[in-house]
Design an enzyme around this catalytic site. Structure first.
Site, mmCIF file in Angstrom:
data_model
loop_
_atom_site.group_PDB
_atom_site.id
_atom_site.type_symbol
_atom_site.label_atom_id
_atom_site.label_comp_id
_atom_site.label_asym_id
_atom_site.label_seq_id
_atom_site.Cartn_x
_atom_site.Cartn_y
_atom_site.Cartn_z
ATOM 1 N N ASP A 195 0.771 -1.210 0.047
ATOM 2 C CA ASP A 195 0.094 0.140 0.126
ATOM 3 C C ASP A 195 0.851 1.443 -0.050
ATOM 4 O O ASP A 195 1.885 1.173 0.727
ATOM 5 C CB ASP A 195 -0.886 -0.117 1.325
ATOM 6 C CG ASP A 195 -1.968 0.908 1.318
ATOM 7 O OD1 ASP A 195 -2.906 0.905 0.477
ATOM 8 O OD2 ASP A 195 -2.028 1.895 2.247
ATOM 9 N N GLU A 249 2.044 0.002 -4.703
ATOM 10 C CA GLU A 249 0.951 1.023 -5.175
ATOM 11 C C GLU A 249 1.740 2.353 -5.020
ATOM 12 O O GLU A 249 2.184 2.675 -3.970
ATOM 13 C CB GLU A 249 -0.318 0.999 -3.993
ATOM 14 C CG GLU A 249 -1.434 2.000 -4.482
ATOM 15 C CD GLU A 249 -2.059 2.566 -3.378
ATOM 16 O OE1 GLU A 249 -3.114 3.136 -3.847
ATOM 17 O OE2 GLU A 249 -1.729 2.590 -2.378
#
Ligand code: NOJ
Length: 498
Positions: A195, A249
């Site tokens: 993330d 990401e």
């Protein structure tokens, strides 16, 4: 020749667990529910699933606020359920990628609880405290610093105050995350989706961010000088343990930023928001981004147009709230272009966006934080609601409508994925041509043994898509037509269309 890694050959599928499939009737998706849908995923033909966070969490940001890295939140099941899902996926030839959030932890995490309650805590340096906060703002709006009542200090959080940033300048933090990685590798996972991984605070608190047109430009709080080295160490650590798919990401839609994080010593792939998060449909912009990715990206790009963070492509790109023909054409692009496709749950049923009408219907922390910030800035409740609706990410997070699915669209997904799975040039061939003529995107991709030509017509139906393409040999019968004459493909084993 080096073998092609499995992830370059696979279609991935994103499972947003809280709304995928509810197994125990509490209204929330969970692992027992997911277990009952594995045959659906196998029938679609996907090769890997990415499961969003399922760890114990106060769920302030739907699990992107982890309070225990090495367990399953009881609302999603238990470790036995998780293992059954992994085994069930593997038995069907589906790999499992888990979402690891290492930029921040929940404020309920024991590390932060200890640091917060005790200024002499050994965990204090796992976080970033300061007596003099700078001007950095949260990505959910408002200040990125929250005061601590007793010490006169502030702690730093890029997202909600309940998501506290870890201090990646502290090697102990890195070691803790290594242990987390080891734990999940031992549970049989095949990869990690990291993330907002370019957001790690590797260099501490730097200069104020500049303001541009009344908005803060995140110049010093993300992509910090030490980030590449930190990620090289992280990726090396994982690769020393075997072959795992590493997805970064990168919080940016600028290809120049995104591409820096992909490489043999970095992430295998990065999320190409430059392509995937375009707000409206524009064939020339898609073409421009595909061309830039072809020319400048150091590895295969990712191909996605929906996720839990953005409105669904079928509602966003169409000429109506549910433009199935446009969705079919975009799907054709996603499954035939060069890169690793990521399908978002529910796209295969033609699910449309949930549209909130009132403040009560906004669940997402980003939407709600924007509402508060707008009120504090002096807006009326009505204006603040408009701001909140614009920023809320609830649109794509509604529970999957399993019983109401659009079977014809689902069949197209199956057909196109099967086509990709059966055609090496579609799985890993490189472009030999990539063009846009009027609203027709056409390209050819080749491996040493095979070449395919693809034409995707985003405009009004045409009789012969190959009219755009030079050369007699491309004239003839089409192998596959989907939708209103929107997708055509020809393949050849010896360099000629058949
Ligand atoms: C990116 C995730 O996709 C998003 O849902 C989340 O809110 C932020 N990272 C913060 O973890």
């Amino acid at each position: 020749m080096k073998p092609i890694p499995w992830w370059q050959e696979s279609v991935c599928y994103q499972i947003y667990l809280p709304s995928f499939c509810d197994g125990n009737g509490d209204g929330r998706g969970d692992f027992p529910g997911l277990l009952t849908r594995l045959d659906h995923l196998a029938a679609l033909g996907v090769g890997a699933v990415w499961i969003t966070p399922f760890y114990p969490s106060p769920l302030v940001d739907n699990g992107y606020d982890i309070s225990n890295y090495c367990a399953v939140d009881p609302r999603f099941g238990d470790m036995g359920d998780f293992r059954r899902v992994v085994a069930g996926c593997h038995a069907r030839g589906i790999r499992v990628i888990i979402d690891l959030v290492v930029n921040h932890v929940s404020s309920e995490h024991p590390w932060f609880q200890d640091a917060w309650n005790n200024p002499a805590s050994p965990y204090r340096d796992y976080f970033i405290f300061s007596r003099q906060p700078n001007n950095w703002q949260s990505f959910f709006s408002g200040p990125a610093w929250t005061p601590e009542p007793d010490t006169g200090e502030f702690y730093y959080h890029k997202f909600a105050p309940q998501q506290v940033d870890l201090n990646w300048a502290n090697p102990q933090v890195e070691r803790e995350i290594h242990r987390v990685i080891d734990f999940w590798i031992a549970q049989g996972v095949d990869g990690f989706r990291f993330d907002v991984i370019n957001f790690l605070t590797t260099d501490g608190v730097l200069a104020d961010n500049p303001m541009e047109n009344g908005e803060q430009r995140h110049a010093h709080d993300v992509n910090q000088p030490g980030i590449i080295r930190a990620l090289q160490r992280l990726c090396r650590y994982v690769r020393q343990r075997g072959e795992f798919f590493l997805i970064g990401e990168i919080g940016s839609d600028d290809l120049e930023v995104i591409r820096r994080y992909q490489g043999a010593d970095l992430m295998d792939v990065v999320f190409n928001f430059n392509l995937g998060s375009q707000k409206t449909f524009d064939a020339s912009r898609l073409f421009a981004e595909l061309t830039a990715m072809r020319e400048r990206q150091p590895g295969p790009p990712t191909l996605f147009f929906s996720s839990h963070d953005m409105p669904r492509m079928i509602s966003r790109f169409g000429e109506s709230a549910r433009d199935v023909d446009r969705a079919r054409a975009v799907l054709a692009l996603q499954l035939t272009a060069h890169g690793v496709p990521f399908i978002f749950q529910g796209e295969e049923f033609g699910m449309t966006d949930f549209v909130a009408q009132s403040l009560e219907q906004i669940v997402d922390v980003q939407g709600r934080t924007h509402y508060q910030t707008a009120l504090e800035a002096g807006m009326t409740a009505e204006q603040a609601l408009a701001v909140a609706l614009e920023h809320s990410r609830d649109a794509s997070r509604a529970p999957l409508a399993w019983e109401e699915g659009d079977a014809s669209l689902r069949d197209d997904y199956r057909q196109l994925i099967a086509l990709r799975n059966d055609t090496p040039a579609l799985r890993h061939g490189h472009y030999t041509t990539l063009e846009l003529t009027d609203a027709c995107l056409w390209f050819s991709r080749a491996t040493p043994d095979e070449q395919v030509w693809v034409a995707i017509n985003f405009g009004a139906p045409v009789r012969n898509p190959w009219q755009h393409i030079e050369g007699e040999m491309l004239y003839g019968e089409d192998a596959l037509w989907i939708g209103k004459n929107q997708f055509f493909i020809k393949r050849s084993c010896h360099g000629k269309a058949q």
